[in-house]
Design a protein around this motif. Structure first.
Motif, PDB file in Angstrom:
ATOM      1  N   ILE A  69       1.518  14.869  -3.129  1.00  0.00           N
ATOM      2  CA  ILE A  69       0.679  14.491  -1.988  1.00  0.00           C
ATOM      3  C   ILE A  69      -0.325  13.415  -2.395  1.00  0.00           C
ATOM      4  CG2 ILE A  69      -1.131  15.333  -0.441  1.00  0.00           C
ATOM      5  CD1 ILE A  69       0.460  17.956  -0.265  1.00  0.00           C
ATOM      6  N   ALA A  70      -0.928  13.547  -3.568  1.00  0.00           N
ATOM      7  CA  ALA A  70      -1.909  12.559  -4.031  1.00  0.00           C
ATOM      8  C   ALA A  70      -1.257  11.197  -4.227  1.00  0.00           C
ATOM      9  CB  ALA A  70      -2.561  13.031  -5.327  1.00  0.00           C
ATOM     10  N   VAL A  71      -0.085  11.170  -4.833  1.00  0.00           N
ATOM     11  CA  VAL A  71       0.616   9.901  -5.042  1.00  0.00           C
ATOM     12  C   VAL A  71       1.022   9.296  -3.696  1.00  0.00           C
ATOM     13  CG1 VAL A  71       2.732   8.872  -5.984  1.00  0.00           C
ATOM     14  CG2 VAL A  71       1.385  10.452  -7.371  1.00  0.00           C
ATOM     15  N   GLY A  72       1.505  10.124  -2.778  1.00  0.00           N
ATOM     16  CA  GLY A  72       1.881   9.637  -1.456  1.00  0.00           C
ATOM     17  C   GLY A  72       0.690   9.074  -0.696  1.00  0.00           C
ATOM     18  N   ALA A  73      -0.450   9.747  -0.768  1.00  0.00           N
ATOM     19  CA  ALA A  73      -1.650   9.252  -0.096  1.00  0.00           C
ATOM     20  C   ALA A  73      -2.112   7.931  -0.705  1.00  0.00           C
ATOM     21  CB  ALA A  73      -2.761  10.291  -0.176  1.00  0.00           C
ATOM     22  N   ALA A  74      -2.062   7.833  -2.034  1.00  0.00           N
ATOM     23  CA  ALA A  74      -2.459   6.589  -2.690  1.00  0.00           C
ATOM     24  C   ALA A  74      -1.523   5.451  -2.299  1.00  0.00           C
ATOM     25  CB  ALA A  74      -2.472   6.778  -4.207  1.00  0.00           C
ATOM     26  N   ALA A  75      -0.226   5.739  -2.216  1.00  0.00           N
ATOM     27  CA  ALA A  75       0.730   4.709  -1.810  1.00  0.00           C
ATOM     28  C   ALA A  75       0.495   4.281  -0.360  1.00  0.00           C
ATOM     29  CB  ALA A  75       2.151   5.226  -1.986  1.00  0.00           C
ATOM     30  N   ALA A  76       0.177   5.238   0.506  1.00  0.00           N
ATOM     31  CA  ALA A  76      -0.077   4.902   1.914  1.00  0.00           C
ATOM     32  C   ALA A  76      -1.329   4.041   2.053  1.00  0.00           C
ATOM     33  CB  ALA A  76      -0.219   6.181   2.727  1.00  0.00           C
ATOM     34  N   VAL A  77      -2.380   4.394   1.338  1.00  0.00           N
ATOM     35  CA  VAL A  77      -3.612   3.597   1.401  1.00  0.00           C
ATOM     36  C   VAL A  77      -3.375   2.216   0.813  1.00  0.00           C
ATOM     37  CG1 VAL A  77      -5.969   3.415   0.501  1.00  0.00           C
ATOM     38  CG2 VAL A  77      -5.149   5.581   1.422  1.00  0.00           C
ATOM     39  N   GLY A  78      -2.684   2.156  -0.308  1.00  0.00           N
ATOM     40  CA  GLY A  78      -2.374   0.850  -0.913  1.00  0.00           C
ATOM     41  C   GLY A  78      -1.530  -0.013   0.005  1.00  0.00           C
ATOM     42  N   GLY A  79      -0.540   0.586   0.657  1.00  0.00           N
ATOM     43  CA  GLY A  79       0.294  -0.166   1.592  1.00  0.00           C
ATOM     44  C   GLY A  79      -0.502  -0.667   2.782  1.00  0.00           C
ATOM     45  N   ALA A  80      -1.421   0.154   3.285  1.00  0.00           N
ATOM     46  CA  ALA A  80      -2.253  -0.268   4.418  1.00  0.00           C
ATOM     47  C   ALA A  80      -3.168  -1.417   4.015  1.00  0.00           C
ATOM     48  CB  ALA A  80      -3.071   0.909   4.936  1.00  0.00           C
ATOM     49  N   VAL A  81      -3.766  -1.333   2.839  1.00  0.00           N
ATOM     50  CA  VAL A  81      -4.638  -2.413   2.357  1.00  0.00           C
ATOM     51  C   VAL A  81      -3.835  -3.687   2.165  1.00  0.00           C
ATOM     52  CG1 VAL A  81      -6.030  -3.188   0.395  1.00  0.00           C
ATOM     53  CG2 VAL A  81      -6.336  -0.880   1.315  1.00  0.00           C
TER      54      VAL A  81
END
Length: 90
Positions: A69-81
Motif C-alpha cells: 500500500i505504501a509503495v502504491g500510494a507513493a507511485a500514485a502521488v509521484g504519477g500525479a506530480v
C-alpha cells in the motif's frame, strides 16, 4: 456523580424543575453540540488519529500488505506530480 448518572455535554439533564435552569441547560447543550459539529480542525485531528491507529494495527498484522500500500500510494502521488508538472510545462 457515578458513571450511570453522567450526562453527555450535548444532552439536557432530566429532572430540572426551574424553567430558568432548564433554559440554561438547553442553551449549554445546544452550544456544546454546535461546537462539536462546527470545530472542523478538531474533527479532522480526531479522524486522522483514528486512521493512524488503524494503519498501525494493519501494519502490525500484515507488514507485506502495508508495504505494498505504501509503495502504491507513493507511485500514485509521484504519477500525479509528474502529470501536473508535464501539463504545466506544455
Amino acid at each position: 456523580m457515578t458513571n450511570s448518572e453522567m450526562v453527555p455535554r450535548t444532552a439536557v439533564p432530566a429532572g430540572i424543575v426551574d424553567p430558568v435552569a432548564s433554559a440554561r441547560a438547553e442553551l449549554k447543550a445546544a452550544l456544546a453540540a454546535i461546537e462539536i459539529k462546527g470545530n472542523v480542525p478538531r474533527r479532522v485531528e480526531k479522524a486522522s488519529v483514528r486512521a493512524a491507529a488503524k494503519a498501525r494495527v494493519f501494519a502490525d498484522r500484515n507488514p507485506l500488505g502495508a508495504m505494498v500500500i505504501a509503495v502504491g500510494a507513493a507511485a500514485a502521488v509521484g504519477g500525479a506530480v509528474w502529470a501536473i508538472a508535464r501539463a504545466i510545462s506544455r
